[in-house]
Design an enzyme around this catalytic site. Sequence first.
Site, PDB file in Angstrom:
ATOM      1  N   GLU A 170       0.816  -1.222   0.000  1.00 22.18           N
ATOM      2  CA  GLU A 170       0.000   0.000   0.000  1.00 22.18           C
ATOM      3  C   GLU A 170       0.851   1.274   0.000  1.00 22.18           C
ATOM      4  O   GLU A 170       0.769   2.100   0.916  1.00 22.18           O
ATOM      5  CB  GLU A 170      -0.958  -0.002   1.188  1.00 22.18           C
ATOM      6  N   GLU A 379      -5.221  -8.613   0.520  1.00 19.65           N
ATOM      7  CA  GLU A 379      -5.972  -8.317   1.750  1.00 19.65           C
ATOM      8  C   GLU A 379      -7.437  -8.101   1.418  1.00 19.65           C
ATOM      9  O   GLU A 379      -7.768  -7.468   0.416  1.00 19.65           O
ATOM     10  CB  GLU A 379      -5.466  -7.038   2.446  1.00 19.65           C
TER      11      GLU A 379
END
Length: 478
Positions: A170, A379
């Site tokens: 991320e 995720e």
Amino acid sequence: MEHKKLSTFPADFLWGSASAAYQVEGAPFEDGKKASVWDNFVRIPGKTFKGTNGDVAVDHYHRYKEDVALMKELGLKSYRFSVAWTRVLPEGRGAVNSAGLKFYENLVDELIENGIEPIITLYHWDLPQSLQDLYGGWESREIIGDFLNYAEILFETFKGKVKYWVSLNEQNVFTNQGWVTATHPPGKKDMKLFYQVNHIANLANATVINKFHELEIPGQIGPSFAYTPQYAKDSDPRNVLAAENAEEMYSHFWMDVYMYGEYPLAALALLREQGLAPVFEAGDAALLKSAQPDFLGINYYQSATNAWNPLDGGVGAASFNTTGKKGTTKESGVPGLHKKIQNPFVERTNWDWEIDPEGLRIALRRITSRYRIPIMITENGLGEYDKLEEGKVHDDYRINYLESHVRAIKEAITDGATVIGYHTWSYTDLLSWLNGYQKRYGFVYVDQDETMEGSLKRIPKDSYYWYQHLIETNAEEI
Ligand code: BG6
């Protein structure tokens, strides 16, 4: 489109779960490890929920065998975890700390012995504090060489054992929280620096991906991007444009660089107009273009809905809900670009995250159309309060969330997307960076809370047994 019959998941589909070093390991100064930026940031008053930190976390450093045994019983095919840079290189560079590296060698061996595919994330936000002090961490191009050196140590150590690698977790989140909202280290608010830091992270990512390929490490590598597909409030063309703006600035701005090696044009034009565009040096453009990820990792939690937000008098940034009190999120936006509004068609969690499984199908479809690359879901999960009652956690809300998202993946595969794995966030309960221990994600409940004195006992939740059955049946019943 509706399908009469859905495709099945491939036989080698990676049904997995994920975690990150700082959120699970604890033992921040054991066996030669030194401080990361997170070890220090959490000690600044007011930065985290009730001052929680990862000093103990869920003690995975000492209990990894017990955790892997539970993973095996669950039937996990893969486990995605991150390496703490400061265990391997306590100061970010210099001599390797073999005692720290040994922990990951043991973990990888334990996983393999139990038939679980290890997936390593090189960087999940815990930058060595020494590198932050030395040259400002991600603010300097010096980080590229240090990140490469660290990555090469791991490639050489684990080649042949670890087949899947995530380069950066991320990048869009750690740069934004670190340099725009000041909610993550180094806690700055500086838009110009943010775009430069992000550019440097892009160069570091490309450098490491190229090295992986140059060294012919058997396996695959890609970044994990936190993708939030953007919707328009309605068909008012100004609202549609607001959604396009958000998609350009928050999604294409990263994924286009990973995949095409170029920033999207409208975004770049805007940044140039505002004097915020990243500074390119000789060789940058060629480097970005030369690196090709083998898969794109996607972390999907929610979609976002947008309305027009005028340049004059539009709403600006607002803090987000880190309290778990539903409905406390305030309207926020960027004047002249977009305003994020509540989607009336979806439910939301107690932290005001919108629950939108269809959004995952849309995400997979959009990525497939634009980039034609295999996707690994690195995720996806639901953070909620869980209650331990008579030794059990009945988390049917989590089962519903996960089941609907697995269904959405199946639909996207039927639509033509190539998805190679699904990793729930998270395996055990763990420390949420800003929300303490009350926002739980795991299949395995851990007795730990904001007092940080829990017994650390592991208790499988109802969702654990649900996932076990899903893996056994390769999600045929969904
Ligand atoms: C992702 C991160 O952004 O979301 C994880 O990669 C994080 O590290 C997860 O824990 C959930 O976020 P939060 O804020 O609910 O803990």
